[in-house]
Design a protein around this motif. Structure first.
Motif, PDB file in Angstrom:
ATOM      1  N   THR A   5      64.653  61.987 131.871  1.00  0.00           N
ATOM      2  CA  THR A   5      63.533  61.133 132.287  1.00  0.00           C
ATOM      3  C   THR A   5      62.373  61.976 132.789  1.00  0.00           C
ATOM      4  OG1 THR A   5      65.139  59.432 132.922  1.00  0.00           O
ATOM      5  CG2 THR A   5      62.903  59.171 133.729  1.00  0.00           C
ATOM      6  N   ASN A  83      57.176  51.089 134.902  1.00  0.00           N
ATOM      7  CA  ASN A  83      58.510  51.687 134.820  1.00  0.00           C
ATOM      8  C   ASN A  83      58.879  52.482 136.065  1.00  0.00           C
ATOM      9  OD1 ASN A  83      59.078  50.751 132.180  1.00  0.00           O
ATOM     10  ND2 ASN A  83      57.727  52.329 131.376  1.00  0.00           N
ATOM     11  N   ARG A  86      62.510  52.405 137.167  1.00  0.00           N
ATOM     12  CA  ARG A  86      63.397  53.234 136.344  1.00  0.00           C
ATOM     13  C   ARG A  86      63.270  54.690 136.752  1.00  0.00           C
ATOM     14  NH1 ARG A  86      62.969  54.757 130.103  1.00  0.00           N
ATOM     15  NH2 ARG A  86      60.998  55.519 130.929  1.00  0.00           N
ATOM     16  N   TYR A  87      62.070  55.140 137.127  1.00  0.00           N
ATOM     17  CA  TYR A  87      61.863  56.534 137.500  1.00  0.00           C
ATOM     18  C   TYR A  87      62.418  56.856 138.875  1.00  0.00           C
ATOM     19  CZ  TYR A  87      58.583  56.529 133.589  1.00  0.00           C
ATOM     20  OH  TYR A  87      58.009  56.425 132.362  1.00  0.00           O
ATOM     21  N   ARG A  89      65.107  55.524 140.434  1.00  0.00           N
ATOM     22  CA  ARG A  89      66.573  55.567 140.503  1.00  0.00           C
ATOM     23  C   ARG A  89      67.148  56.903 140.346  1.00  0.00           C
ATOM     24  NH1 ARG A  89      68.662  51.021 136.683  1.00  0.00           N
ATOM     25  NH2 ARG A  89      66.639  50.147 136.469  1.00  0.00           N
TER      26      ARG A  89
END
Length: 89
Positions: A5, A83, A86-87, A89
């Motif tokens: 990521t 997002n 998501r980043y 986590r």
């Protein structure tokens, strides 16, 4: 946030920076090259001769490509903020 990521986010950021800065740098370099060739052929070695045309071309490029650059930056920022869960986590 895992390593893939982070790498993907860095890749997107670099790509966006190149898209935004590319037209300005490319045209500024082209104008500088043309002026350097002119200076070499005429043997005029004035250092300040390159500044005004470069500043003018950067202003013209910003006027022409400015809306497109803002759209690219807006899309990147929207993608980043949408997002963010998501980043984190």
């Amino acid at each position: 946030m895992d390593q893939a990521t982070v790498i993907d986010l860095a890749r997107k950021a670099l790509y966006t920076a190149l898209l935004i800065g590319g037209p300005i740098m490319l045209l500024s370099m082209l104008v500088g090259l043309i002026i350097s060739i002119f200076q070499a052929t005429t043997q005029i070695q004035e250092q300040s001769l390159t500044f005004i045309p470069k500043i003018a071309i950067v202003a013209i490029v910003l006027l022409i490509f400015g809306p497109w650059m803002m759209t690219v930056m807006k899309n990147f920022t929207e993608d980043l903020l949408l997002n963010i869960q998501r980043y984190i986590r």
